[in-house]
Design a protein around this motif. Sequence first.
Motif, mmCIF file in Angstrom:
data_model
loop_
_atom_site.group_PDB
_atom_site.id
_atom_site.type_symbol
_atom_site.label_atom_id
_atom_site.label_comp_id
_atom_site.label_asym_id
_atom_site.label_seq_id
_atom_site.Cartn_x
_atom_site.Cartn_y
_atom_site.Cartn_z
ATOM 1 N N GLU A 1 37.122 -2.017 44.874
ATOM 2 C CA GLU A 1 37.034 -0.712 44.191
ATOM 3 C C GLU A 1 38.428 -0.246 43.780
ATOM 4 O OE1 GLU A 1 34.137 2.452 45.708
ATOM 5 O OE2 GLU A 1 34.605 1.288 47.506
ATOM 6 N N LEU A 2 39.388 -0.381 44.718
ATOM 7 C CA LEU A 2 40.758 0.069 44.433
ATOM 8 C C LEU A 2 41.405 -0.783 43.351
ATOM 9 C CD1 LEU A 2 42.136 0.934 47.992
ATOM 10 C CD2 LEU A 2 41.444 2.532 46.194
ATOM 11 N N ARG A 3 41.081 -2.075 43.332
ATOM 12 C CA ARG A 3 41.613 -2.932 42.255
ATOM 13 C C ARG A 3 41.138 -2.412 40.895
ATOM 14 N NH1 ARG A 3 40.089 -8.694 45.173
ATOM 15 N NH2 ARG A 3 41.970 -8.909 46.452
ATOM 16 N N ALA A 4 39.874 -2.068 40.807
ATOM 17 C CA ALA A 4 39.316 -1.575 39.536
ATOM 18 C C ALA A 4 39.908 -0.220 39.165
ATOM 19 C CB ALA A 4 37.793 -1.486 39.634
ATOM 20 N N VAL A 5 40.002 0.672 40.139
ATOM 21 C CA VAL A 5 40.505 2.020 39.880
ATOM 22 C C VAL A 5 41.991 1.972 39.508
ATOM 23 C CG1 VAL A 5 41.059 4.196 41.056
ATOM 24 C CG2 VAL A 5 38.761 3.236 41.235
ATOM 25 N N HIS A 6 42.747 1.112 40.184
ATOM 26 C CA HIS A 6 44.182 0.996 39.883
ATOM 27 C C HIS A 6 44.395 0.474 38.465
ATOM 28 C CE1 HIS A 6 48.177 -0.999 39.888
ATOM 29 N NE2 HIS A 6 48.513 0.109 40.509
ATOM 30 N N ALA A 7 43.566 -0.483 38.056
ATOM 31 C CA ALA A 7 43.709 -1.036 36.701
ATOM 32 C C ALA A 7 43.515 0.049 35.647
ATOM 33 C CB ALA A 7 42.696 -2.165 36.494
ATOM 34 N N LYS A 8 42.657 0.995 35.934
ATOM 35 C CA LYS A 8 42.387 2.055 34.957
ATOM 36 C C LYS A 8 43.368 3.222 35.080
ATOM 37 C CE LYS A 8 39.576 5.158 32.642
ATOM 38 N NZ LYS A 8 38.608 5.131 31.574
ATOM 39 N N ILE B 1 43.092 -1.459 53.743
ATOM 40 C CA ILE B 1 44.254 -0.608 53.441
ATOM 41 C C ILE B 1 45.528 -1.473 53.388
ATOM 42 C CG2 ILE B 1 45.641 1.345 54.241
ATOM 43 C CD1 ILE B 1 42.854 2.198 53.329
ATOM 44 N N ARG B 2 45.674 -2.383 54.357
ATOM 45 C CA ARG B 2 46.858 -3.251 54.353
ATOM 46 C C ARG B 2 46.879 -4.118 53.086
ATOM 47 N NH1 ARG B 2 50.365 -6.202 58.519
ATOM 48 N NH2 ARG B 2 49.459 -4.799 60.049
ATOM 49 N N ARG B 3 45.753 -4.703 52.742
ATOM 50 C CA ARG B 3 45.698 -5.573 51.562
ATOM 51 C C ARG B 3 45.981 -4.774 50.289
ATOM 52 N NH1 ARG B 3 44.819 -9.474 55.308
ATOM 53 N NH2 ARG B 3 47.001 -8.879 55.460
ATOM 54 N N ALA B 4 45.477 -3.541 50.216
ATOM 55 C CA ALA B 4 45.700 -2.715 49.021
ATOM 56 C C ALA B 4 47.184 -2.357 48.881
ATOM 57 C CB ALA B 4 44.852 -1.453 49.078
ATOM 58 N N ILE B 5 47.851 -2.105 50.010
ATOM 59 C CA ILE B 5 49.293 -1.824 49.969
ATOM 60 C C ILE B 5 50.040 -3.080 49.511
ATOM 61 C CG2 ILE B 5 51.333 -1.327 51.391
ATOM 62 C CD1 ILE B 5 49.510 0.537 53.080
ATOM 63 N N GLU B 6 49.687 -4.228 50.089
ATOM 64 C CA GLU B 6 50.344 -5.495 49.720
ATOM 65 C C GLU B 6 50.177 -5.801 48.231
ATOM 66 O OE1 GLU B 6 49.637 -7.788 54.004
ATOM 67 O OE2 GLU B 6 48.388 -8.288 52.275
ATOM 68 N N GLU B 7 49.006 -5.451 47.690
ATOM 69 C CA GLU B 7 48.749 -5.738 46.274
ATOM 70 C C GLU B 7 49.342 -4.678 45.349
ATOM 71 O OE1 GLU B 7 44.627 -6.701 45.425
ATOM 72 O OE2 GLU B 7 44.477 -7.978 47.196
#
Length: 342
Positions: free
Chosen positions: A154-161, A191-197
């Motif tokens: 979800e965060l990957r999609a939201v961040h892209a937009k 949360i850790r993976r989202a920070i790393e990405e």
Amino acid sequence: MKPSNPPTSKKTQSPTSSAPGSKKKFAPVNPLKSPRFGDIATFNRLPYVPDLQGNEVDVAILGVPFDGGTTFRPGARFAPRAVRDSSVLNRNYNPHLGVGVYDLLNVVDAGDVSTNPINIQATMQSIQARVTEVHQAGARHICVGGDHSILLPELRAVHAKFGEITLIHFDAHNDTGDSAWGEKYHHGTPIRRAIEEGLIQGPRIFQIGIRGPLTSATQDDYILEQKINVLDIDGFYDLKKRDAFFERLRKVAGNKPCFLTFDVDGVDPAFAPGTGTPVVGGLTSFEAIQSVRRLKGLNIVGADVVEISPPFDHADLTALLGAALVFEFLSLMALAPKPKKA
Ligand code: MN
Ligand code: MN
């Protein structure tokens, strides 16, 4: 009219709802025409509209029936159906926030994300693609999980937009864990993976309800290093600390996009027993809902409620809480500025 639209139809011909007073195209079925316990269950008795393009949808609610990321009790794969059933008592007007949700928003049940119960990578790709579709159609999304591993795609999609976002995270756990059994992706690591990405940054993460024993005294070091804002359960019951936390959150968020993720185990298992990793001594349902209402005015572009496990539920308490939270999320979105079309 009945709530169901043919899944293949490109456009829905006419207002699908006969909700009294609603000026919008999509709204819940009028319970005086078809009682709440009738018909095929959809979220909030909304029309089922999986094809969003050209349908002027403001918010799409998606089920994510997946619990392949759980490390203890499974069952969250059954939550979308349970929450649909429990959401039939959600009405149209939120008196606590003073908002008629369906007067302001076109909301639909966009169906379930296609998941692979034994492949987390494939499932994450599918979630990211579906959430991206929602935002490309100019809508916001609410996911009903599913375990908390669904947050990362979800965060990957939201961040892209939207780029930089503020993350508001209700949970008993920080979800900043690392690999388990050699697997990087599970419900304890999003949360850790989202920070790393690079999808989110510690100072823009606000965690509420954190409690319970840790694996070791150093388990919190990562949270301190990353400067994540944590309102643990002791802080929550210190009203000065609680007020200061929400003030800081509001200041950091400003009018920029926010994402709200609600792990139902943030609530005490006395109120939310149907969950996979329960921790006693948490928020009451009221405190949870009241805390969500404090986010009024923030620009919530996406939200989820996760970790509801119906096989461990009693009297649908947890599913009912999930359904109530979805209504509060919709209320916040109704009060937020409208996103621009892609
Ligand atoms: Mn949790
Ligand atoms: Mn969690």
